[in-house]
Motif scaffolding. Structure first.
Motif, PDB file in Angstrom:
ATOM      1  N   MET A   1      25.125  31.445   0.482  1.00 33.07           N
ATOM      2  CA  MET A   1      24.489  30.245   1.377  1.00 33.07           C
ATOM      3  C   MET A   1      23.610  29.205   0.673  1.00 33.07           C
ATOM      4  SD  MET A   1      22.982  30.317   5.397  1.00 33.07           S
ATOM      5  CE  MET A   1      21.482  30.880   4.828  1.00 33.07           C
ATOM      6  N   LYS A  25      28.311  23.519   7.127  1.00 26.96           N
ATOM      7  CA  LYS A  25      27.696  23.992   8.497  1.00 26.96           C
ATOM      8  C   LYS A  25      26.858  25.341   8.383  1.00 26.96           C
ATOM      9  CE  LYS A  25      30.617  21.579  11.269  1.00 26.96           C
ATOM     10  NZ  LYS A  25      30.283  20.110  10.427  1.00 26.96           N
ATOM     11  N   GLU A  26      27.075  26.038   7.348  1.00 20.24           N
ATOM     12  CA  GLU A  26      26.213  27.130   7.116  1.00 20.24           C
ATOM     13  C   GLU A  26      24.856  26.969   6.534  1.00 20.24           C
ATOM     14  OE1 GLU A  26      27.264  29.992   8.346  1.00 20.24           O
ATOM     15  OE2 GLU A  26      29.078  28.682   9.005  1.00 20.24           O
TER      16      GLU A  26
END
Ligand SMILES: Cc1cc2nc3c(=O)[nH]c(=O)nc-3n(C[C@H](O)[C@H](O)[C@H](O)COP(=O)(O)OP(=O)(O)OC[C@H]3O[C@@H](n4cnc5c(N)ncnc54)[C@H](O)[C@@H]3O)c2cc1C
Length: 399
Positions: A1, A25-26
């Motif tokens: 991430m 989105k993460e």
């Protein structure tokens, strides 16, 4: 991430946060804001000073916006140190956050010239909502204000004060108003209109010192004149906030140096907004900071975007005065211009090598959009220069 840190929650930082979240989105996104107020439309601060609008009405993204997108917004928290080797940012509240990509979007501050007495109470500059609140408070206690700097932003802030009933006296170093947006003819027309609104002007004037005790009572000029006023407002331009970039060892000149992808000289560090210098230019205008925030956000999230520059365009937001100027206004009269003029209106279209390179529309709005479009599209207007001098020129012909 991936971990992103954004320093500054003005239009550049907030736009970059939005773009990054659209594309990733993460990822973990942390936004630090030195201001305690949420992201708002800074150009409306003069209206706030006038008492015409409250902050919530021009707030663009409140804390909910960030929370709902899983963005960690740290309001009232200033980043004081960035360790490029460790890739960590630390705030004045002791928070330390690691990052893979960092955006510097710390904007600019008001420039306060070294006029003796500027440390007295009652002396202000307008950059933030907090500044505006302090100015409003002082405006409630005095009748006269002295505005140092007759540029666009100063006149708008001054207009806000006239709407509160203050007498506003403008001291300008140049011999005309809006030296960067207006040529001599246009500036004189504007001056007459503003005088009718409660402004008075001291042009070609040099400030000597702010007089008074602990509290300011007025401004003395070099030529001996003394202008009384218990509210002194500096509006003498901006300076990019370079402290953090310098501490990080980034390449800096007028602003933080960036390439077309808005990458700085530091690995994993981007920069956008009023603090950057792109191809030798520091813009200092909202549309440029917005466009740069988008480009930086896309690139930080692994996309591909380039910034190609923004046409300098400014409008004076004073009711009853329509004034927009853009590009090269050719104040020295070195280029070809199509000028149309009446008692109250002034339109100047500057042409270089057959293309519109600058314009002033004052007291006239018709044809402005078409002209701006022709300027952006570099439309060949060489055959129309003479006709554009006429009152009834059909601007649809520029398409
Ligand atoms: C009164 C006024 C009127 C204006 N009118 C117009 C107009 O009509 N048209 C136009 O185009 N432009 C106008 N502007 C200029 C426009 O507002 C700016 O170009 C724009 O806000 C720049 O955005 P930015 O995100 O680069 O910086 P900013 O808006 O300055 O935001 C930077 C943010 O970073 C924060 N910050 C600084 N250092 C740190 C740190 N170390 N850690 C955390 N946060 C930090 C600051 O507190 C600030 O909130 C106006 C500006 C003012 C002040």
């Amino acid at each position: 991430m991936k971990r992103y840190v954004i320093v500054g929650n003005g239009v550049a930082g907030a736009t970059a946060a939005k773009k990054i979240r659209e594309l990733d989105k993460e990822g973990e996104i942390v936004v630090f804001s030195g201001e305690s107020d949420p992201f708002y439309y800074r150009p409306r601060l003069p209206d706030f000073i006038a008492g015409a609008v409250d902050l919530p009405k021009f707030t663009l993204q409140g804390p909910d916006w960030y929370a709902s997108r899983n963005i960690d917004l740290k309001l009232g928290e200033t980043v004081t140190q960035v360790d490029l080797a460790k890739k960590e940012a630390t705030s004045d509240k002791g928070t330390t956050v690691g990052f893979d990509a960092l955006l510097l979007a710390v904007g600019a501050r008001s420039f306060i010239p070294p006029v003796p007495g500027s440390d007295k109470t009652g002396v202000f500059a307008l950059r933030s909502a907090e500044d505006a609140r302090a100015i409003v408070q002082q405006a409630g206690q005095v009748k006269k204000a002295v505005l140092i700097g007759g540029g666009l932003l100063g006149l708008e802030a001054g207009y806000g004060l006239t709407r509160r009933g203050l007498e506003v006296q403008v001291v300008e170093f140049a011999d005309r108003l809006l030296p960067r947006q207006m040529d001599v003819e246009g500036a004189l027309k504007l001056q007459r209109i503003l005088e009718g609104m409660g402004f008075s002007f001291y042009l070609g004037a040099r400030s000597k010192e702010i007089f008074g005790g602990a509290a300011a009572e007025g401004l003395a000029l070099e030529d001996g004149q003394r202008i009384e006023g218990g509210l002194i407002l500096f509006s003498a331009g901006i300076r990019p906030n370079l402290d953090l970039a310098k501490q990080m060892g980034l390449e800096v000149d007028k602003g933080v140096k960036v390439d077309d992808r808005l990458v700085t000289s530091g690995e994993g560090v981007w920069a956008a907004g009023d603090l950057i210098e792109h191809q030798g230019r520091v813009y200092g205008i909202w549309p440029a900071a917005l466009a740069q925030g988008e480009v930086a956000g896309v690139n930080m999230a692994g996309g591909e975007a380039t910034y190609t520059g923004t046409v300098m365009s400014n409008s004076l937001k004073v009711v009853g005065v329509d004034l927009t100027s853009a590009g090269d206004i050719d104040a020295e009269g070195k280029l070809t211009s199509a000028v149309y003029e009446t008692e109250t209106a002034y339109r100047k279209i500057v042409v270089d090598q057959g293309r519109i390179v600058g314009l002033i529309f004052f007291g006239i709005t018709e044809g402005l959009k078409a002209c701006q479009a022709a300027m952006a599209n570099k439309t060949d207007v060489s055959a129309l220069v003479e006709e554009m001098k006429k009152a009834d020129f059909d601007f649809n012909r520029l398409q």
